[in-house]
Design a protein around this motif. Sequence first.
Motif: not given
Length: 179
Positions: A87-90, A107-112
Amino acid sequence: ESGAACISVLTDQKYFHGDINDLMTAKENVNIPILRKDFILDESQIIQSKLIGADCILLIVACLSKVQFNELVEISRQLNIEILVEVHDRKELDIALESNCKIIGINNRNLKTFDVSIETSMDLCDFIKDDDVIVISESGIKDLGTIKMLNSKNINTFLIGESLIKSNNPRSLLKKLVG
């Protein structure tokens, strides 16, 4: 030998130049669980994962509709293969928690933007109330200071890839991070 509890093996060919043969080689040579790290999008990939010896698969919530995600979770459970839900966000975290998933990777990496912020793990872990959920912080784990900061939020499990790959001595670095 350096203290890893699990090995994550990239099998995606298109973006990461991985190969399922890498996973099979790892499985033949170690006695710890193997995670298939790939873009799992359909049932056939889960069946293949089981056949090649993966103990666990990665399901990335951002890559799936909620319906697809729930179907793949059910198939994985039927095949008795563990799931690491990324997951990346709430919003993605809520989907994972609603499905009663017990291994959640933040995941601390923003996929965008591909920017990395440990704050992602620090913030999202507060919304996980179930003590049976294993929280894994993914991306940006480079040193003991980062690990200690995450430990302060009760995050004690990490997926470490880039730091080990870029290290001149990955064995030594892993021993240091685990130790």
